[in-house]
Enzyme design. Structure first.
Site, mmCIF file in Angstrom:
data_model
loop_
_atom_site.group_PDB
_atom_site.id
_atom_site.type_symbol
_atom_site.label_atom_id
_atom_site.label_comp_id
_atom_site.label_asym_id
_atom_site.label_seq_id
_atom_site.Cartn_x
_atom_site.Cartn_y
_atom_site.Cartn_z
ATOM 1 N N GLY A 480 -11.922 -39.510 -15.165
ATOM 2 C CA GLY A 480 -10.620 -39.583 -14.660
ATOM 3 C C GLY A 480 -10.543 -38.721 -13.626
ATOM 4 N N LYS A 500 -12.904 -34.735 -24.303
ATOM 5 C CA LYS A 500 -12.319 -35.024 -22.789
ATOM 6 C C LYS A 500 -12.351 -33.503 -22.548
ATOM 7 C CE LYS A 500 -8.182 -36.935 -20.554
ATOM 8 N NZ LYS A 500 -7.213 -37.434 -20.671
ATOM 9 N N ASP A 606 2.018 -44.576 -18.238
ATOM 10 C CA ASP A 606 0.499 -45.006 -17.723
ATOM 11 C C ASP A 606 -0.114 -45.842 -18.514
ATOM 12 O OD1 ASP A 606 -1.214 -44.881 -15.466
ATOM 13 O OD2 ASP A 606 -2.374 -43.306 -16.211
#
Length: 779
Positions: A480, A500, A606
């Site tokens: 991302g 992440k 989102d």
């Protein structure tokens, strides 16, 4: 399975694909007699494994074979003749180590009249593309030859394949001109010829391809003027002509393509003249780059009409004049580069109010006056303003002379004080700031642990380095704007996790990490991604390092299941209607928890299919809370700026329309995103699909199809599974009723006015009712 006891003649399909991240990849070779052993097989799908050796010649004996997919393996050698496979529809040999030999196999494919997709990309094919390619089936829709070692001209015979919708020939060594015969391909949607050595001009006939949505010609040796005929490609959403040798002015006709929305890139050419005022017609454009040319004149004021711009690059030209005040309308801009021009005047103060602006480069111009305060200007690493000798600043962090007095009130000062005082002040304050930053650096790196997730065990950098095999690229399972997601194996827990890792050099990444930490500190639900631990420390080089350790979702994200053709690294089996209903209910449950059971309530901001992850039992988990915001019932608990919008927040296509107009975030914004996901799940169409032009969108398309044309817009696998001729009439009717209910709910969630959208509790109740009815009828 014991092969010796298997009734081979009854095997109709063999699927063992491993596209998604998994440690269980098959190895070895394909039996040489496979085609003879399984003569009635119709599908052989073994992509994403580690099979090696040659493709067996015996596959030619499987005369009923319709799908042959061996993508992403280690096959080598030459491709056998497959001309006896008269039923073959899809042949995917991409991402292996295959060689073309004398291209005999390609000639043999002319005997496959039903072939629709041919993928030979990312292999070791050399030499020229044979002219026999023009003899392939007229029903061929996709041709992928990119990333090989092809040379020579693009054969004009390719124009005989009138059924083609996609051609990808990029990343080769092709030379010569773009063949004029491409104009015959009236169904062509994607043409990618980037990173070759093509020369000459773009043929005017390209403009006859009215269905073209993407044209990629970057990094070639093309010359001449950009043809005005490109305006005929009235459905283009992406146009890239960068890194060529185009000269002359930018044709104003180019800006009549109102569908351009993803990007327009004309950078690194030799374009001259002014930027046409017609640029303001591209009101849907997301990214514009015309940098590194020889453009002159002023930045057109009409550029402010491009309200959806997120990326603007005009650097390295000869632009002059002031930065137009109309750019105040670009409230969603993320990066802007106007450097290396001859711009003059003051820096507009409104840049400081752009909350989404993360990169601003104004360096090497002739700008004057004080640098504005606030927003992006509070982060010296996000702003580049060097090379403007008449700028001053109120803070020494920007390494400019301090603005002691405004120009209108400036008085004559002895020369020694005019020079010595500002310089001395800058040196002293700069030293103090640097010392403060160094002392606080390590404290700030660990601050989220102390304030947000201190109840979780903290992992070290070494732990995660070991778990991901040195952050190996082979372990990457997602990416991302703010970082990468790795698959990791934690030995102490004997478990697979998702790690992440935030790229802290990306503007906004530290805040994104803190936002997710704060969200995870307050939430816990079976349909939300679960944080296992975190890491906030330094790597061996002394660089700040932040990561979240999350549950590993074995089945990837919802987007990869809804759009398998655009995500070839995942399983291609379509979701059943029952699965879609179950996933829709899981998302609704998660939203109900965030809106009504969290304290304080949380707005996701989102929500989209790529942020809906699926575990090994296909249970949905909502993820990515980097944009999430808490809503306080007591206004005294938070300032209004904590939940206001100064530009679009979320992802294009899923973001509520009111957010683009500066409205505050709200529960209704999440409802809109949920409704779009529902409509996407039943139609299989992206909300940003190229067909949505001239005011048409996913909501309007579904609305126009209800009730009598609903079958025309449904995702094909739904009609195949539930509306086939072998299904009884009652079940077909009841299935259509279920789809209609989902469509109507999605439409109510996506109405323009937020007040007219249903509450999540009502949505959740209705989804339960729809699923219960469907389950009862389907049993």
């Amino acid at each position: 399975m014991v092969l010796s006891h298997t009734p081979y003649h009854r095997v109709l399909a063999l699927r063992s694909s491993a596209y998604r991240a998994t440690p269980y990849k098959l190895v070895g070779t394909i039996p040489a007699n496979l085609g003879s052993t399984l003569p009635n097989i119709t599908e052989l799908v073994i992509g994403g494994n580690q099979f090696e050796g040659q493709i067996p010649n015996s596959l030619a004996n499987a005369s009923n074979l319709q799908t042959l997919d061996i993508r992403s393996n280690l096959f080598s050698g030459h491709i056998p003749s497959l001309g006896l496979l008269s039923e073959l529809k899809m042949l995917d040999l991409g991402t292996n180590m295959l060689q073309a030999g004398d291209w005999t196999f390609l000639s043999s494919l002319t005997n496959c009249p039903q072939l629709k997709s041919l993928s030979l990309d990312f292999n070791g094919f050399e030499g020229k593309i044979p002219i026999s390619i023009g003899n392939l089936s007229k029903s061929l829709e996709e041709l992928h030859l990119m990333a090989n070692q092809l040379t020579g001209d693009i054969p004009s015979e390719i124009g005989k394949l009138t059924g083609l919708t996609v051609i990808t020939l990029g990343m080769n060594g092709l030379t010569g001109h773009i063949p004029d015969t491409l104009q015959n391909l009236q169904n062509l949607s994607v043409l990618s010829l980037s990173k070759n050595k093509l020369s000459g001009e773009i043929p005017q006939s390209i403009g006859k391809l009215e269905q073209l949505t993407e044209l990629h010609l970057r990094e070639n040796e093309l010359t001449g003027r950009i043809p005005t005929s490109l305006a005929g490609c009235k459905n283009l959403v992406q146009l890239n002509l960068s890194s060529n040798s185009f000269h002359g002015s930018i044709p104003q006709e180019l800006f009549s393509i109102s569908t351009l929305s993803i990007s327009l890139d004309l950078s690194n050419n030799q374009l001259t003249g002014d930027i046409p005022m017609e640029i303001g017609k591209l009101i849907n454009l997301n990214s514009l780059s015309i940098s590194n040319n020889q453009l002159s004149g002023e930045i057109p004021s009409n550029l402010g009409n491009c309200l959806l711009l997120q990326s603007l690059h005009l650097e390295a030209n000869f632009l002059n004049g002031h930065i137009p005040s109309s750019l105040i309308n670009l409230r969603g801009i993320v990066e802007m580069d106007l450097s290396q021009n001859n711009l003059s005047g003051e820096i507009p103060e409104f840049f400081g109010s752009f909350s989404s602006l993360k990169i601003l480069n104004l360096s090497f111009n002739n700008l004057i006056g004080p640098v504005p305060k606030g927003g992006v200007f509070d982060n010296s690493s996000a702003v580049c303003i060097q090379g403007n000798n008449k700028l001053c600043a109120s803070s020494p962090m920007l390494q400019l002379p301090l603005c002691v007095e405004s120009p209108s009130k400036r008085k004559k000062t002895p020369y020694i004080f005019a020079i010595l005082v500002p310089v001395t002040t800058i040196v002293i304050i700069t030293m103090a700031c640097l010392i403060t930053i160094l002392l606080k650096k390590r404290y700030k790196a660990r601050q989220p642990i102390n304030q947000s997730l201190k109840q979780f065990k903290s992992f070290s950098y070494h732990d995660l380095f070991k778990a991901t095999y040195g952050f190996s690229s082979s372990n990457i399972i997602g990416s991302g704007r703010f970082g990468l997601v790795y698959r990791g194996y934690i030995e102490s827990d004997v478990s697979i996790v998702a790690i992440k890792v935030f790229r802290l050099d990306q503007f906004g990444a530290p805040n994104n990490f803190i936002a997710e930490c704060e969200a995870f500190r307050n939430i816990r639900h079976r349909n939300l991604i679960r944080v296992i631990s975190l890491c906030s420390t330094f790597d061996p080089a002394g660089n700040e390092f932040k990561a979240l350790i999350l549950e590993h979702m074995a089945n990837g994200n919802l987007e990869s299941w809804l759009h398998p053709k655009r995500n070839k690294q995942i399983p291609k089996e379509p979701l059943s209607l029952a699965s879609r209903l179950s996933i829709a209910m899981d998302i609704a449950v998660a939203l109900d928890y965030l809106h009504n059971q969290c304290s304080p309530p949380l707005v996701h901001c989102d929500l989209k299919p790529s942020n809906v992850l699926l575990d090994d039992e296909m249970v949905a988990h909502v993820s990515d809370f980097g944009l999430a915001k808490f809503l306080y019932n007591d206004s005294s608990m938070a300032s209004s700026t904590s939940y206001s919008m100064a530009g679009p927040r979320g992802s294009i296509g899923y973001i509520a329309p009111e957010y683009a107009m500066g409205c505050k975030i709200s529960f209704e914004g999440d409802i809109y995103s949920y409704g779009i996901i529902l409509l996407e799940m039943i139609t299989g169409m992206y909300p940003t699909d190229e067909m949505f032009t001239d005011g048409m969108n996913l909501h309007k398309m579904v609305l126009s199809a209800i009730p009598h044309k609903i079958t025309e817009i449904l995702e094909p696998s739904l009609t195949k599974d539930y509306l086939g001729e072998d299904r009884d009439h009652e079940l077909v009717e009841l299935t259509m009723c279920t789809v209609m209910q989902l469509a109507e709910l999605g439409l109510r969630c996506t109405v323009t006015l937020p007040k007219d959208r249903p509450k999540i509790k009502d949505v959740y109740t209705e989804i339960i009712s729809i699923q219960s009815m469907f389950s009862a009828l389907n049993n």
